[in-house]
Write a protein that holds these residues in place. Structure first.
Motif, mmCIF file in Angstrom:
data_model
loop_
_atom_site.group_PDB
_atom_site.id
_atom_site.type_symbol
_atom_site.label_atom_id
_atom_site.label_comp_id
_atom_site.label_asym_id
_atom_site.label_seq_id
_atom_site.Cartn_x
_atom_site.Cartn_y
_atom_site.Cartn_z
ATOM 1 N N ALA A 50 8.438 2.435 -72.927
ATOM 2 C CA ALA A 50 9.838 2.434 -72.501
ATOM 3 C C ALA A 50 10.432 1.028 -72.502
ATOM 4 N N GLY A 51 9.610 -0.008 -72.369
ATOM 5 C CA GLY A 51 10.119 -1.366 -72.333
ATOM 6 C C GLY A 51 10.170 -2.046 -73.683
ATOM 7 N N PHE A 63 1.868 -2.371 -83.905
ATOM 8 C CA PHE A 63 2.818 -3.452 -83.615
ATOM 9 C C PHE A 63 3.776 -3.036 -82.508
ATOM 10 N N ARG A 64 3.929 -3.914 -81.514
ATOM 11 C CA ARG A 64 4.864 -3.701 -80.406
ATOM 12 C C ARG A 64 5.613 -5.000 -80.153
ATOM 13 N N ILE A 65 6.873 -4.873 -79.831
ATOM 14 C CA ILE A 65 7.664 -6.044 -79.461
ATOM 15 C C ILE A 65 8.543 -5.685 -78.282
ATOM 16 N N ALA A 66 8.542 -6.545 -77.295
ATOM 17 C CA ALA A 66 9.356 -6.353 -76.092
ATOM 18 C C ALA A 66 9.953 -7.699 -75.709
ATOM 19 N N ARG A 67 10.906 -7.663 -74.815
ATOM 20 C CA ARG A 67 11.506 -8.909 -74.324
ATOM 21 C C ARG A 67 11.335 -8.981 -72.821
ATOM 22 N N ASP A 68 10.822 -10.113 -72.367
ATOM 23 C CA ASP A 68 10.623 -10.356 -70.943
ATOM 24 C C ASP A 68 11.336 -11.655 -70.596
ATOM 25 N N VAL A 76 4.970 -10.112 -78.381
ATOM 26 C CA VAL A 76 4.518 -9.396 -79.578
ATOM 27 C C VAL A 76 3.044 -9.066 -79.419
ATOM 28 N N GLN A 77 2.707 -7.804 -79.602
ATOM 29 C CA GLN A 77 1.313 -7.348 -79.590
ATOM 30 C C GLN A 77 1.056 -6.624 -80.906
ATOM 31 N N ARG A 78 -0.066 -6.924 -81.535
ATOM 32 C CA ARG A 78 -0.372 -6.277 -82.812
ATOM 33 C C ARG A 78 -1.842 -6.425 -83.134
#
Length: 474
Positions: free
Chosen positions: A191-192, A271-276, A282-284
């Motif tokens: 969700a994030g 691959f995942r990208i989120a903003r904090d 970035v996780q991959r």
């Protein structure tokens, strides 16, 4: 001349403080005992393969066993010796890294300039529950420090500590939360994400389509050459000559191309990208996993790549440049992938997250028609534009690329004109960013008057954008 006395000198020199070595009594933290063996993994694999080939060809299996035992003993002794001189110390606001056996090294990383601490877990390290930390500082030459290898939980705790010292509590909280959450629970955090996780099917198809044009073209060239020369000189003679001179190297090139496509797929899997806050997370990785942090306030440019076989599907790849990455050598990794493949809506979301208000679609103006002979294949896909937010250039044939450099990140602008350009009345405009090696935005072969006006406008917009930004990126 003023008669006022000169102001007193400061108690300490202004600017960054000089690094100081930790005291002799400071406890040096050690890396994991398996570190030297894991770092020599490729060498050991080659030694085992050579021993296996020797055993298979000579049928002397006892000799292969002796070779393996000797390699194990020598490797173990070398590992024990190397571990005595390798380690690190966190002292004040500095990280001190020690290494070397015959040649000692002592590297100091100022945490005040810390840009990111990325967590990487190669498959050979994951087998033992280990991880490595890649540490980048502003103005550094690529990855300034690497701590490999540590236990995964210890690596996460150290990452959190370094980020906290650097005054990055949001990122430190993210690291602590990541330590508490397992990889199996990653689906609960979808969700994030900025965009949905890239599916395996799309990523595999994209990797295949990107590598396909070069391989098909090479097949057609070699096939045509073989058919023509074979019909003239005889196929048996040509086949032998071509195999030694062309086909064997071409086969090696094909294998390298295939391996590169597979590595690209494995590197960007899951691959995942989120903003904090002010960071892109970035996780991959399928075999080698990585967790990267990209500070948004240090993004110096965004590139949008569109390989020729992706255009019918409207897919594009998004890559971001940062101040530290931009200073790597030409042989190093030049950017961070922010989206390996995505549709127009996903590309727009990622672009706006990397640089606020940055669009993902641009209208660029081509160079004058009189220079078309200089770039017959690239002329239609070459251009430049000054948008409201960034300087945009376009180039490429097999891969159509748009490069967008925010005005606030432009450090200098240069107009160059070669002899042939001078005869044609054209010039090239080059906008250089922080560090900028290999990452300049280049508008090639513009009309000379247009190039001068474009450069002046770029300088004005860069100065105005930098004046509105505090602090300015250096």
């Amino acid at each position: 001349m003023s008669d006022e006395p000169a102001p007193p000198l400061a108690e300490a020199p202004l600017g960054p403080h000089a690094p100081s070595a930790p005291p002799e009594g400071a406890r040096r933290q050690r890396l994991h005992p398996l570190t030297p063996l894991l770092e020599s993994f490729r060498f050991l694999t080659a030694a085992v393969a050579a021993a296996g080939i020797q055993a298979f060809t000579s049928r002397n299996f006892l000799f292969a066993i002796y070779i393996a035992l000797a390699a194990a003993v020598v490797g173990g002794i070398a590992s024990l010796i190397a571990l005595q001189y390798r380690g690190f110390v966190v002292w004040g606001r500095e990280l001190h890294i020690y290494g070397g056996v015959f040649t000692r090294s002592h590297r100091t990383v100022p945490l005040d300039r810390l840009q990111s601490v990325d967590l990487a877990r190669p498959i050979r390290a994951r087998l033992f529950g280990l991880a490595q930390l890649n540490i980048e500082v502003a103005g550094g030459d690529g990855t300034d420090a690497r701590l490999a290898y540590l236990k995964a939980d210890r690596a996460l705790a150290l990452r959190s500590e370094l980020l906290a010292i650097a005054g990055r509590p949001a990122a430190a909280q993210e690291a602590a939360a990541e330590a508490a959450a397992s990889e199996e629970a990653a689906a609960d955090r979808d969700a994030g994400l900025l965009v949905p996780q890239v599916t395996v099917k799309r990523l595999a198809l994209a990797s295949l389509l990107e590598a396909l044009p070069v391989q098909i073209t090479a097949l057609l060239v070699f096939g045509t050459a073989f058919a023509v020369t074979g019909s003239i000189f005889g196929f048996s003679t040509v086949a032998t000559t071509l195999w030694v001179g062309f086909f064997a190297p071409a086969l090696l090139g094909y294998l390298q191309s295939t391996v590169a496509a597979v590595n690209r797929f494995l590197r960007n899997g899951r691959f995942r990208i989120a903003r904090d806050g002010g960071n892109l997370l970035v996780q991959r990785g399928l075999t080698d996993t990585s967790h990267e942090t990209v500070p948004v306030d240090r993004v110096t440019g965004v590139a949008f790549d569109e390989p020729v076989m992706w255009r019918s599907r409207r897919w594009r790849r998004v890559e971001v440049w940062t101040a530290a990455v931009a200073q790597q050598s030409a042989t190093a990794v030049k950017s961070t992938t922010a989206l390996p493949v995505g549709d127009p809506d996903q590309v727009a979301v990622v672009a706006a997250a990397a640089v606020p208000d940055l669009p993902s679609v641009f209208d660029v103006e081509r160079p004058p028609a009189r220079v078309r002979w200089r770039m017959p294949l690239r002329w239609k896909r070459t251009g430049a534009a000054l948008t409201e937010r960034a300087f945009v250039v376009r180039h490429g044939v097999w891969v159509n690329t748009h490069v967008a450099v925010p005005y606030a990140r432009i450090q200098s602008v240069r107009v160059t004109q070669g002899r042939v350009q001078r005869m044609q009345g054209v010039a090239t405009v080059r906008a250089m960013t922080a560090g900028g090696l290999g990452h300049d935005a280049v508008a090639a072969h513009r009309d000379a008057a247009e190039a001068v006006a474009m450069a002046a406008e770029l300088r004005d917009r860069a100065d105005a954008a930098a004046a509105r930004e505090r602090p300015r990126l250096s």
